[in-house]
Design an enzyme around this catalytic site. Structure first.
Site, PDB file in Angstrom:
ATOM      1  CD  GLU A   1     -23.125  42.554   5.867  1.00 13.36           C
ATOM      2  OE1 GLU A   1     -22.916  42.171   7.050  1.00 13.36           O
ATOM      3  OE2 GLU A   1     -23.385  41.776   4.933  1.00 13.36           O
TER       4      GLU A   1
ATOM      5  CG  ASP B   1       0.058  37.739   0.983  1.00 16.00           C
ATOM      6  OD1 ASP B   1       0.953  38.565   0.763  1.00 16.00           O
ATOM      7  OD2 ASP B   1       0.230  36.507   0.898  1.00 16.00           O
TER       8      ASP B   1
END
Length: 558
Positions: free
Chosen positions: A263, A214
């Site tokens: 990751e 956002d």
């Protein structure tokens, strides 16, 4: 770990169709009139049958709901209004069973004023570590009685609110680019940076497939917080001209986040966890910076959403957007509707030039033409879903839902309405609960008939049980378009423009294996000849063997 600077050319997100669910308005399992997570889970099969690839959930976190959940008080929990963490886990598991990925909203620009950090900041002294997490400043004037600068809230009124000291005298001011209950974080603070890394890991560890960010262009503000320009037009001026938007420092935040989410990538699997920017940024090349190879995966193309319904504007918008993202090796991300703008089944009925802002539509405004609006909306959707890249759908658009334009003032809940004193009626009209069954209470939204916003009567006629299996219905049109897009691999194709006249938008998409689909939209007042070949999709009824106005066809050349 996979090298994020070399994205897989066939990574799922590059051509995905992702469906936005606004939790309070999707389905209500407990009958209180507000949708919830179990309600979403109960209708995920609708999305699987529709043919989308993922679902994006607007905020469901703990919140006082002053801005429908975009004022977050606890980023690691579910608001009881929507359910529990166990309900979220069940939703994620069911979505994955159905082959749907799950994207969740992240709100990093600001928190709720009820967040523990902000409560601590109000109790602390100026210059304290607690206040350093947010943007507190002394006011201007002899007694600090004026705001620190001239910035205005996106929701209307000043972007600053003055605090009160323990003795009741006026204190410092704090910044809120939105509602006063949404204080902005200071993203220069390492503690803020580390907190959001931890929040990202919390939800990734629960199995989410990505985040919609956002106000992604607003985290960093210009040093010194200077006054904003007196005259500014979002449609023509670069966003970076404004001191609160699109600062270079935001890109380092997203490089850091990209390293974190990578990751979680698994070598040899198409299982990227993605980051998607809500960034109202112009021009196109500035927006493209957010999707450079080491930053975010996607960024909504709001310039396309705001493009007028004319052949010239549409072609120009698409051309510029594709060129901008091609320059950084990224796919484009298309969208026509969401929870912040009037539904395109109503918005496109108006013949207007490019707007500087898209305002809500109220009962005192000129009312949209439902027939023209839906015809153009279906034609626009057929254009969008043929374009190379990814696309986002907003809940209910596959039913042809129009904007709810006649909501009475006393039911409106969007803070924009109050802060602009009704000058902008706000976004409630696109957030009304969706229908599921024409002959049930609240059109199947729940079993009690309660609804946090009243549903227009026409929503019953558009419920899925009235459209399922009905030839020519908007629901069946969406299913056909999505299935054909997938079958031909259009999202990974290459666009080539054709010149068939000033009132005709025409291009071919060449996909893997050399398969081609020709896309033609008639913007003129009279019908035109269909191209030769197999008709794959048409957004409306044909005029014999001719394509009427405001209609799009997909043809496999013969």
């Amino acid at each position: 770990m996979v090298d994020s600077t070399r994205p897989l050319p066939d990574a799922w997100w590059r051509d995905a169709v992702i469906y936005q669910v606004y939790p309070r308005s999707w389905a209500d399992s407990d009958g209180d009139g507000i949708g919830d997570l179990p309600g979403i889970t109960s209708h995920l099969d609708h999305l699987a049958a529709l043919g989308v690839d993922a679902v994006w959930l607007s905020p469901f976190y703990t919140s006082p709901q002053n801005d429908a959940g975009y004022d977050v008080a606890d980023y690691r929990n579910v608001d009881p209004l929507f359910g529990t963490l166990a309900d979220f886990d069940a939703l994620t598991d069911r979505a994955h069973e159905l082959g749907l990925r799950v994207i969740v909203d992240l709100v990093p620009n600001h928190s709720s004023s009820e967040h523990a950090w902000f409560r601590a900041a109000l109790d602390a002294e100026p210059g304290s570590p607690e206040r350093a997490r947010y943007i507190f400043r002394d006011g201007r004037g002899d007694d600090g009685e004026f705001p620190p600068n001239n910035w205005q809230s996106t929701f209307g009124g000043p972007a600053w609110t003055r605090t009160e000291k323990a003795d009741g005298t006026p204190g410092q001011w704090y910044l809120h680019l939105f509602d006063p209950t949404q204080p902005d974080f200071d993203w220069n603070n390492p503690e803020v940076q580390e907190e959001f890394r931890s929040i990202l890991r919390f939800w990734l560890d629960r199995g989410v497939d990505g985040f919609r960010i956002d106000v992604a262009h607003g985290l960093h503000k210009e040093a010194g917080l200077p006054d904003a320009p007196a005259e500014y037009d979002i449609a023509t001026h670069a966003t970076s001209v404004q001191p609160m938007w699109d600062k270079p420092e935001v890109h380092e935040v997203y490089r850091d986040w990209r390293r974190l989410v990578d990751e979680y990538r698994v070598e040899g699997e198409d299982a990227d966890r993605i980051l998607v920017a809500e960034a109202w940024v112009v021009p196109d090349d500035s927006l493209a910076k957010y999707v450079r190879p080491d930053e975010l995966h996607q960024s909504f193309n709001f310039g396309y959403l705001m493009t007028p319904w004319t052949q010239r504007h549409q072609r120009e918008s698409i051309t510029n957007a594709l060129a901008a993202t091609a320059a950084v090796g990224a796919p484009q991300t298309w969208v026509l509707s969401n929870h912040d703008v009037p539904r395109h089944a109503s918005r496109l009925s108006y013949d207007i030039d490019r707007p500087t802002r898209i305002l809500g539509i109220g009962p005192d405004d000129p009312q949209p033409d439902a027939t023209v609006g839906l015809r153009r909306a279906r034609a626009a959707t057929a254009v969008m879903l043929a374009l190379p890249g990814s696309a986002y759908l907003y809940q209910g658009e596959e039913l042809g839902l129009p904007e709810a334009t006649t909501l009475p003032d006393d039911v409106r809940q969007d803070p924009t309405f109050a802060r602009t004193h009704g000058e902008d009626v706000g976004r409630d009209g696109c957030r009304v609960p969706v229908p599921w069954h024409a002959d049930q209470p609240a059109f199947g939204f729940n079993t009690t008939g309660k609804s946090w916003l009243p549903q227009p009567e026409v929503y019953g006629d558009l419920a899925p049980n009235r459209q399922d299996g009905v030839a020519g219905s908007t629901l069946e049109f969406y299913r056909r378009v999505l299935a054909t897009r997938r079958r031909y691999g259009l999202g990974c194709g290459e666009l080539h423009w054709q010149d068939l006249g000033e009132d005709v938008l025409a291009f071919t998409i060449t996909a893997d294996g050399g398969r081609r689909v020709q896309v033609v939209t008639n913007f003129g007042d009279t019908s035109i000849d269909l191209p030769h070949g197999e008709l794959l999709v048409v957004s409306g009824s044909l005029d014999g063997h001719r394509l009427p106005t405001d209609t799009t066809a997909w043809v496999a050349p013969g």
